[in-house]
Write a protein that holds these residues in place. Structure first.
Motif, PDB file in Angstrom:
ATOM      1  N   GLU A 345       0.836  -1.221   0.000  1.00 56.43           N
ATOM      2  CA  GLU A 345       0.000   0.000   0.000  1.00 56.43           C
ATOM      3  C   GLU A 345       0.858   1.254   0.000  1.00 56.43           C
ATOM      4  O   GLU A 345       0.450   2.291   0.514  1.00 56.43           O
ATOM      5  N   LYS A 363      -3.339  -0.206  -9.676  1.00 56.92           N
ATOM      6  CA  LYS A 363      -4.258  -1.282  -9.278  1.00 56.92           C
ATOM      7  C   LYS A 363      -3.495  -2.243  -8.404  1.00 56.92           C
ATOM      8  O   LYS A 363      -2.427  -2.708  -8.791  1.00 56.92           O
ATOM      9  N   PHE A 364      -4.050  -2.575  -7.244  1.00 57.07           N
ATOM     10  CA  PHE A 364      -3.375  -3.429  -6.259  1.00 57.07           C
ATOM     11  C   PHE A 364      -1.956  -2.889  -6.027  1.00 57.07           C
ATOM     12  O   PHE A 364      -1.816  -1.716  -5.751  1.00 57.07           O
ATOM     13  N   ASN A 365      -0.937  -3.729  -6.205  1.00 53.82           N
ATOM     14  CA  ASN A 365       0.424  -3.230  -5.924  1.00 53.82           C
ATOM     15  C   ASN A 365       1.187  -2.904  -7.206  1.00 53.82           C
ATOM     16  O   ASN A 365       2.409  -2.971  -7.228  1.00 53.82           O
TER      17      ASN A 365
END
Ligand code: EPU
Length: 431
Positions: A345, A363-365
């Motif tokens: 994050e 998006k996401f990591n």
């Protein structure tokens, strides 16, 4: 930092922002300071000393240093900071770290291992540190428990109690090569009876630096810098003199500054092999970089190519440089993709770069950046050390003025960062 300086520092922080006028090519020499993350491990490790004085050199003048000194005072040590040297005397007498200090730095967790192995018990409130996602300490606690420590969650922290002293060495496999857990276990095992072997240990240079200090103090640690570390416990450790490692993250930061702004420079007082991942990425993107034993020569004409990279444990690209590499990617031609496999994050910089006009998706990591972007200066906020430096990097490349809030994070990790950039022709001030 003495208390007068600390007070004016706090005043400074309360009202200050960073202002950068972008578009200036950089030129000159940067001398890198000692590593914050090395210091964060070395100070708890040094608490194992029973006699003598520790003299630590190349200590960066950062606000985390003051927090560490406050913790050292709470648990029984005297410290004096003069001209980049920190002298520490005394030994561990009190087993509790206060909530106020533990909350300021994540590395306060390492006092668990240091205090429980010397005093038989420790209480450390759950740590603060940067806002970069979930930061559990379960692997630290599993490691300490394997050495014969009972860890209880209580009063918003961890109370650790040794079943007996000395602790007892053991074989410990880490589910993940956590830097902090590796450091905590090495510290605790240094005074344990018998041998501890850590498998899947972190290989970061800061772990190695801490083990070098402990070995000078009389510990018997081998295998650091590899995934298997062996610690043969000893009974008594003593004070020594030690030079803290140069900060490889400051090296990476300065290389990226030269690369985005265009220009030519030399980074001195560094260990180039510790920065091989970022050097390799910059070379692939078209930056000319050469090295010798302690210097890096960088030359960027601003004509940069997009890339794909993944932040990983050392020797992979450091997660700490991921936000700065993202800022660099804004100036690369074509698409760049960056994945952070360490902190899932650590993306607060993405929205701020978008405010500056960057075409960027997260998006996401994973981050995709579509370049080259014409960034425009505006008001942005950094939420941790690395997002502030990332926004400074972006500000160097942007047109107009970039005003960055969050200067207190910058002071946590870099000594005179703004002065250093001005010396190489940047136009950056505290306002
Ligand atoms: N993790 C767990 N359980 C644990 C420990 C870690 O799940 O018990 C996870 C974390 O949540 C994270 C990953 O493992 O996803 C890596 O954490 P690690 O323990 O390796 O990091 P750390 O010791 O907490 C140090 C540096 C960080 C740096 C990381 C990774 C210090 C004081 N901090 O943190 O530095 O990002 O290693 O290299 O040494 C910074 O300088 O800005 C900074 C955040």
């Amino acid at each position: 930092m003495d208390s007068l300086i600390a007070n004016s520092f706090e005043l400074d922080v309360a009202y200050s922002k960073i202002k950068i006028k972008g578009g200036k090519a950089l030129k000159g020499i940067i001398k890198v300071d000692g590593s914050k993350n090395s210091l964060s491990a070395i100070l708890p490790a040094m608490c194992l000393q029973r006699e003598g004085i520790c003299k630590l050199n190349n200590i960066p003048n950062i606000s985390d240093l003051q927090t560490h000194r406050d913790i050292l005072a709470e648990i029984g040590f005297d410290s004096k900071y003069v001209g980049n040297q920190l002298m520490i005397s005394g030994n561990a007498k009190h087993y509790e770290v206060s909530k106020e200090n533990a909350a300021k730095i994540r590395a306060s967790t390492l006092f668990l291992g240091a205090l429980v192995t010397t005093l038989g018990e420790a209480f450390v409130p759950l740590p603060g540190g940067d806002k970069i996602g979930d930061r559990p300490i379960d692997i630290h606690l599993e490691g300490l428990e394997a050495l014969g420590v009972k860890c209880i969650h209580t009063r918003g922290g961890i109370y650790a109690k040794a079943n007996r002293l000395p602790l007892k060495g053991n074989d410990i496999f880490l589910r993940y090569p956590s830097v902090g857990a590796t450091e905590n276990i090495i510290i605790a095992a240094s005074l344990a009876e018998g041998t501890t072997t850590i498998y899947n240990a972190a290989m970061e240079p800061e772990v190695v630096d801490m083990a070098i200090l402990l070995n000078k103090m009389g510990a018997k640690i081998s295998g650091v810098g590899t995934p298997t570390i062996k610690i043969i416990g000893t009974k008594r450790l003593h004070g020594v003199s030690h030079d803290i490692l140069p900060d490889r993250l400051e090296v990476g930061t300065m290389l990226l500054a030269f690369a985005v702004a265009g220009g030519k420079g030399i980074i001195k007082n560094c260990i180039p092999s510790h920065s091989i991942s970022i050097i390799s990425l910059l070379k692939q993107s078209g930056v000319d970089i050469r090295t010798n034993n302690s210097e890096i020569f960088v030359n960027s004409n601003g004509n940069l190519k997009g890339f794909i990279t993944n932040a990983l444990p050392y020797p992979g690209l450091p997660t700490d440089l991921q936000p700065l590499v993202t800022a660099f990617a804004t100036q690369c031609n074509g698409k760049s993709t960056i994945i952070d496999s360490v902190f899932m994050e650590r993306f607060s910089h993405v929205g701020e770069l978008r405010k500056m006009g960057c075409n960027i998706e997260n998006k996401f990591n994973r981050i995709d950046i579509f370049g080259k972007n014409n960034l425009c200066g505006t008001n942005v906020t950094g939420e941790d050390i690395r997002s502030v430096t990332a926004l400074i990097i972006a500000g160097l490349a942007a047109s107009g003025e970039t005003i960055i809030s969050g200067i207190e994070h910058l002071y946590r990790g870099h000594s005179d960062f703004i002065g250093k950039l001005n010396e190489i022709n940047a136009d950056i001030n505290v306002v």
